[in-house]
Scaffold this motif. Structure first.
Motif, PDB file in Angstrom:
ATOM      1  N   MET A   1       0.754  -1.038   0.128  1.00  0.00           N
ATOM      2  CA  MET A   1       0.181  -0.061   0.024  1.00  0.00           C
ATOM      3  C   MET A   1       0.824   1.358  -0.060  1.00  0.00           C
ATOM      4  O   MET A   1       0.451   2.162  -0.672  1.00  0.00           O
ATOM      5  N   PRO A   2       1.817   1.283   0.719  1.00  0.00           N
ATOM      6  CA  PRO A   2       2.910   2.503   0.571  1.00  0.00           C
ATOM      7  C   PRO A   2       3.084   2.736  -0.652  1.00  0.00           C
ATOM      8  O   PRO A   2       3.420   4.039  -1.181  1.00  0.00           O
ATOM      9  N   VAL A   3       3.564   1.978  -1.368  1.00  0.00           N
ATOM     10  CA  VAL A   3       4.014   2.271  -3.015  1.00  0.00           C
ATOM     11  C   VAL A   3       2.613   2.852  -3.817  1.00  0.00           C
ATOM     12  O   VAL A   3       2.979   3.873  -4.318  1.00  0.00           O
ATOM     13  N   LEU A   4       1.647   2.520  -3.454  1.00  0.00           N
ATOM     14  CA  LEU A   4       0.337   3.111  -4.105  1.00  0.00           C
ATOM     15  C   LEU A   4       0.103   4.313  -3.401  1.00  0.00           C
ATOM     16  O   LEU A   4       0.000   5.138  -4.616  1.00  0.00           O
ATOM     17  N   ILE A   5       0.312   4.529  -2.484  1.00  0.00           N
ATOM     18  CA  ILE A   5       0.073   6.059  -1.972  1.00  0.00           C
ATOM     19  C   ILE A   5       0.976   6.853  -2.639  1.00  0.00           C
ATOM     20  O   ILE A   5       0.948   7.912  -2.939  1.00  0.00           O
ATOM     21  N   SER A   6       2.285   6.634  -2.546  1.00  0.00           N
ATOM     22  CA  SER A   6       3.412   7.365  -2.968  1.00  0.00           C
ATOM     23  C   SER A   6       3.037   7.565  -4.495  1.00  0.00           C
ATOM     24  O   SER A   6       3.158   8.613  -4.951  1.00  0.00           O
ATOM     25  N   ALA A   7       2.778   6.456  -5.395  1.00  0.00           N
ATOM     26  CA  ALA A   7       2.506   6.803  -6.733  1.00  0.00           C
ATOM     27  C   ALA A   7       1.276   7.759  -6.915  1.00  0.00           C
ATOM     28  O   ALA A   7       1.477   8.545  -7.871  1.00  0.00           O
ATOM     29  N   GLY A   8       0.240   7.434  -6.139  1.00  0.00           N
ATOM     30  CA  GLY A   8      -0.848   8.321  -6.239  1.00  0.00           C
ATOM     31  C   GLY A   8      -0.338   9.805  -5.909  1.00  0.00           C
ATOM     32  O   GLY A   8      -0.606  10.793  -6.689  1.00  0.00           O
ATOM     33  N   LYS A   9       0.217   9.864  -4.872  1.00  0.00           N
ATOM     34  CA  LYS A   9       0.654  11.348  -4.480  1.00  0.00           C
ATOM     35  C   LYS A   9       1.552  12.167  -5.716  1.00  0.00           C
ATOM     36  O   LYS A   9       1.358  13.036  -5.806  1.00  0.00           O
ATOM     37  N   ASN A  10       2.532  11.153  -6.208  1.00  0.00           N
ATOM     38  CA  ASN A  10       2.936  11.904  -7.167  1.00  0.00           C
ATOM     39  C   ASN A  10       2.028  12.367  -8.457  1.00  0.00           C
ATOM     40  O   ASN A  10       2.497  13.468  -9.326  1.00  0.00           O
ATOM     41  N   LEU A  11       0.943  11.936  -8.618  1.00  0.00           N
ATOM     42  CA  LEU A  11       0.167  12.282  -9.693  1.00  0.00           C
ATOM     43  C   LEU A  11      -0.788  13.504  -8.953  1.00  0.00           C
ATOM     44  O   LEU A  11      -1.838  13.931  -9.917  1.00  0.00           O
ATOM     45  N   GLY A  12      -0.693  13.728  -7.777  1.00  0.00           N
ATOM     46  CA  GLY A  12      -1.460  14.796  -7.170  1.00  0.00           C
ATOM     47  C   GLY A  12      -2.873  14.280  -6.867  1.00  0.00           C
ATOM     48  O   GLY A  12      -3.511  15.241  -6.236  1.00  0.00           O
ATOM     49  N   LEU A  13      -2.823  12.934  -6.466  1.00  0.00           N
ATOM     50  CA  LEU A  13      -4.118  12.275  -5.782  1.00  0.00           C
ATOM     51  C   LEU A  13      -3.983  12.457  -4.317  1.00  0.00           C
ATOM     52  O   LEU A  13      -2.928  12.283  -3.691  1.00  0.00           O
ATOM     53  N   THR A  14      -5.028  12.737  -3.460  1.00  0.00           N
ATOM     54  CA  THR A  14      -4.818  12.805  -2.297  1.00  0.00           C
ATOM     55  C   THR A  14      -4.783  11.402  -1.639  1.00  0.00           C
ATOM     56  O   THR A  14      -5.293  10.352  -2.367  1.00  0.00           O
ATOM     57  N   TYR A  15      -4.628  11.169  -0.273  1.00  0.00           N
ATOM     58  CA  TYR A  15      -4.542   9.884   0.117  1.00  0.00           C
ATOM     59  C   TYR A  15      -6.159   9.197   0.344  1.00  0.00           C
ATOM     60  O   TYR A  15      -6.232   8.241  -0.127  1.00  0.00           O
ATOM     61  N   LYS A  16      -6.904   9.997   0.569  1.00  0.00           N
ATOM     62  CA  LYS A  16      -8.556   9.492   0.507  1.00  0.00           C
ATOM     63  C   LYS A  16      -8.820   9.225  -0.951  1.00  0.00           C
ATOM     64  O   LYS A  16      -9.483   8.223  -1.005  1.00  0.00           O
ATOM     65  N   THR A  17      -8.274   9.864  -1.943  1.00  0.00           N
ATOM     66  CA  THR A  17      -8.749   9.556  -3.476  1.00  0.00           C
ATOM     67  C   THR A  17      -8.034   8.222  -3.443  1.00  0.00           C
ATOM     68  O   THR A  17      -8.763   7.012  -4.260  1.00  0.00           O
ATOM     69  N   THR A  18      -6.817   8.064  -3.173  1.00  0.00           N
ATOM     70  CA  THR A  18      -6.203   6.719  -3.470  1.00  0.00           C
ATOM     71  C   THR A  18      -6.791   5.545  -2.808  1.00  0.00           C
ATOM     72  O   THR A  18      -6.910   4.411  -3.566  1.00  0.00           O
TER      73      THR A  18
END
Length: 47
Positions: A1-18
């Protein structure tokens, strides 16, 4: 899950969205491990 959150953050997605994307797809029957791998690959491909 940390990789997923990190990748989403790089795209500008919030933790809640991811987390919401993850929860929706796992609720539809996709295994959590498969979903993390799939999303991470998609996010890295887009970003």
């Amino acid at each position: 899950m940390p990789v997923l959150i990190s990748a989403g953050k790089n795209l500008g997605l919030t933790y809640k969205t991811t987390a919401g994307i993850f929860a929706y797809m796992t609720g539809k029957g996709m295994k959590a491990e498969e979903k993390c791998d799939f999303d991470a690959k998609c996010f890295h491909g887009i970003g």
